[in-house]
Design an enzyme around this catalytic site. Sequence first.
Site, PDB file in Angstrom:
ATOM      1  N   CYS A 162     -26.392 -28.819  -0.443  1.00  0.00           N
ATOM      2  CA  CYS A 162     -25.506 -29.563  -1.355  1.00  0.00           C
ATOM      3  C   CYS A 162     -24.847 -30.770  -0.698  1.00  0.00           C
ATOM      4  O   CYS A 162     -24.146 -31.521  -1.365  1.00  0.00           O
ATOM      5  CB  CYS A 162     -24.436 -28.625  -1.892  1.00  0.00           C
ATOM      6  SG  CYS A 162     -25.147 -27.102  -2.511  1.00  0.00           S
ATOM      7  N   HIS A 294     -15.794 -31.673  -3.986  1.00  0.00           N
ATOM      8  CA  HIS A 294     -17.059 -30.948  -4.082  1.00  0.00           C
ATOM      9  C   HIS A 294     -16.996 -30.093  -5.353  1.00  0.00           C
ATOM     10  O   HIS A 294     -17.941 -30.045  -6.111  1.00  0.00           O
ATOM     11  CB  HIS A 294     -17.313 -30.110  -2.830  1.00  0.00           C
ATOM     12  CG  HIS A 294     -18.690 -29.545  -2.779  1.00  0.00           C
ATOM     13  ND1 HIS A 294     -19.814 -30.330  -2.882  1.00  0.00           N
ATOM     14  CD2 HIS A 294     -19.140 -28.267  -2.685  1.00  0.00           C
ATOM     15  CE1 HIS A 294     -20.885 -29.561  -2.858  1.00  0.00           C
ATOM     16  NE2 HIS A 294     -20.507 -28.307  -2.734  1.00  0.00           N
ATOM     17  N   GLU A 305     -11.435 -25.581  -0.902  1.00  0.00           N
ATOM     18  CA  GLU A 305     -11.336 -27.039  -0.899  1.00  0.00           C
ATOM     19  C   GLU A 305      -9.882 -27.482  -1.107  1.00  0.00           C
ATOM     20  O   GLU A 305      -9.392 -28.391  -0.434  1.00  0.00           O
ATOM     21  CB  GLU A 305     -12.248 -27.639  -1.988  1.00  0.00           C
ATOM     22  CG  GLU A 305     -12.253 -29.157  -1.969  1.00  0.00           C
ATOM     23  CD  GLU A 305     -13.388 -29.772  -2.797  1.00  0.00           C
ATOM     24  OE1 GLU A 305     -13.958 -29.060  -3.652  1.00  0.00           O
ATOM     25  OE2 GLU A 305     -13.679 -30.959  -2.573  1.00  0.00           O
ATOM     26  N   LYS A 326     -18.758 -32.576 -11.514  1.00  0.00           N
ATOM     27  CA  LYS A 326     -19.778 -31.541 -11.749  1.00  0.00           C
ATOM     28  C   LYS A 326     -19.534 -30.848 -13.086  1.00  0.00           C
ATOM     29  O   LYS A 326     -20.455 -30.291 -13.681  1.00  0.00           O
ATOM     30  CB  LYS A 326     -19.764 -30.503 -10.625  1.00  0.00           C
ATOM     31  CG  LYS A 326     -20.345 -31.018  -9.313  1.00  0.00           C
ATOM     32  CD  LYS A 326     -20.458 -29.908  -8.287  1.00  0.00           C
ATOM     33  CE  LYS A 326     -21.071 -30.386  -6.980  1.00  0.00           C
ATOM     34  NZ  LYS A 326     -20.157 -31.234  -6.169  1.00  0.00           N
ATOM     35  N   HIS A 331     -24.069 -29.366 -11.038  1.00  0.00           N
ATOM     36  CA  HIS A 331     -24.220 -29.498  -9.589  1.00  0.00           C
ATOM     37  C   HIS A 331     -25.645 -29.970  -9.296  1.00  0.00           C
ATOM     38  O   HIS A 331     -26.593 -29.213  -9.447  1.00  0.00           O
ATOM     39  CB  HIS A 331     -23.937 -28.148  -8.930  1.00  0.00           C
ATOM     40  CG  HIS A 331     -23.813 -28.222  -7.440  1.00  0.00           C
ATOM     41  ND1 HIS A 331     -24.365 -29.237  -6.686  1.00  0.00           N
ATOM     42  CD2 HIS A 331     -23.180 -27.406  -6.555  1.00  0.00           C
ATOM     43  CE1 HIS A 331     -24.094 -29.034  -5.409  1.00  0.00           C
ATOM     44  NE2 HIS A 331     -23.373 -27.934  -5.309  1.00  0.00           N
ATOM     45  N   PHE A 390     -23.970 -25.037   1.532  1.00  0.00           N
ATOM     46  CA  PHE A 390     -24.395 -23.750   2.063  1.00  0.00           C
ATOM     47  C   PHE A 390     -24.935 -23.996   3.470  1.00  0.00           C
ATOM     48  O   PHE A 390     -25.578 -25.010   3.742  1.00  0.00           O
ATOM     49  CB  PHE A 390     -25.528 -23.160   1.216  1.00  0.00           C
ATOM     50  CG  PHE A 390     -25.038 -22.372   0.020  1.00  0.00           C
ATOM     51  CD1 PHE A 390     -23.698 -22.185  -0.236  1.00  0.00           C
ATOM     52  CD2 PHE A 390     -25.959 -21.807  -0.846  1.00  0.00           C
ATOM     53  CE1 PHE A 390     -23.272 -21.442  -1.335  1.00  0.00           C
ATOM     54  CE2 PHE A 390     -25.542 -21.070  -1.949  1.00  0.00           C
ATOM     55  CZ  PHE A 390     -24.202 -20.890  -2.192  1.00  0.00           C
TER      56      PHE A 390
END
Lengths: 402, 89
Positions: A162, A294, A305, A326, A331, A390
């Site tokens: 990502c 994010h 976050e 998003k 995403h 990830f």
Amino acid sequence: MRRVVVTGAGTINAIGHTVPATLESMREGRCGIGPLDFRDVDRLSIRIGGQVRDYDPEQEFNRQQIALYDRFTQFTLIAAREALAQSGLTFAGDLSAQTGVVLGTAGGGLNTHDENYRAVYEEGKNRVHPFVVPKLMNNAAASHVSMEYNLKGPSYTVATACASSNHAMGQAFHMVRSGMSDVMITGGSESMMCFGGVKAWEGLRVMSKDACRPFSLGRTGMVQGEGAGIFVFEEYEHARARGADILAEVIGFAMTSDAADIVMPSKHGAARAMEGALRDARLDASEVGYINAHGTGTAANDKTECAAVADVFGHHADNLLMSSTKSMHGHVIGGTGAIELLACIMALRDGVVAPTIGYEEPDPECALDVVPNEAREADISVAVSNAFAFGGFNAVLALRRV
Amino acid sequence: MADETIKTRVIDILARQAVLEPDDVTMDQSLDDLGIDSLGLVESIFAIEEAFDIQVPYNANEPEASDFDISSVRAIVEAVEQLVRDQKG
């Protein structure tokens, strides 16, 4: 130190097939997430996503091109065409020799994998199309951009899940700033919208069945999107000398690794990446007006976050605006940072901050101004874009209004 | 399927995830006690779904909101027994 500016932008995604259409959707808070439409969707438990709709590849490319272009490459080329046209650049001689393409993608030609595995495993065929390999390889999109525009400099593809396109754009920024190139094409692209792609994500149990509601109490997880964002990064004097329209300046970049867990995010890793980007840009935290989060809409990301932002920005965290687009385009995995950079450019250039839509109720663990549901006018001179992948890889960019 | 078998098989799955002997797993233990984290739980649920051919309603973003009670080994065994009755009965 050489300065780096953005002189072209292009995109195609679930909320717009061009940059102006996408920015309009962001201003209006339109949701591009809806029922998925592809083969075997009835065998999925997750059936929503931010798919690119009203899109017919045959209107864009000829049959020979389609034989070579996976969907992620098609999106890349469409976005690149818009970005390059806006920049007004043509590539010959020295500029051609030094300009390259650095793009991000996580899955590459996943649709091509899916279709061909289906052919050999499910349908029992013993023959596949001769171009399966060049169509599915992760660098296919970057390669086709280089061929289309005669770009003979350093080109490659970054795959950091990502964070892929933020890493790619950070690399392009470094290459222009260091003097390796005057111009770089960068961004990213993703299309995992196929049975195998969504089935794999289902397994993690972090996907929402109804909506992506980042930072909102009652959020139920992430929703996948697809698309591409492509930018022209150019050395400032080079852009000025030719009278280019400058969209924004890229002023800082940092990347960190959590070295902790393969899926759970780390507050410290995220905070170190934000701090690093501020330091690289020689910014005081109080100068940042907008953070494109994010903001995946998962419990794990959103809490972590917000805590990281609170640590880095201290009291100023209560003054700045932070939103997750998003909620509108989904995403876009390896292409997400590139599409989200458009929200940063809109904040800096147009003074409009894109909203976090689908927001229902404040979450005490995400107690920041996340611009719920409606876009907001604000005078933003510095914006930051977060991407946390990830694998624990974090990449943060900082931009300034020019 | 006899409930005793379900219990044995669920305990086997949790024990395997926790890297313990099935005899060392007791009904009152929580996942925390067994050292099974959220990712381990997702893997255990996958193994349970495969073993019993059932769908377990579970979203890692809101574990409390789902009907699948994971508060103890006993709760998990009972929840699986119920799902087997509902989905295979």
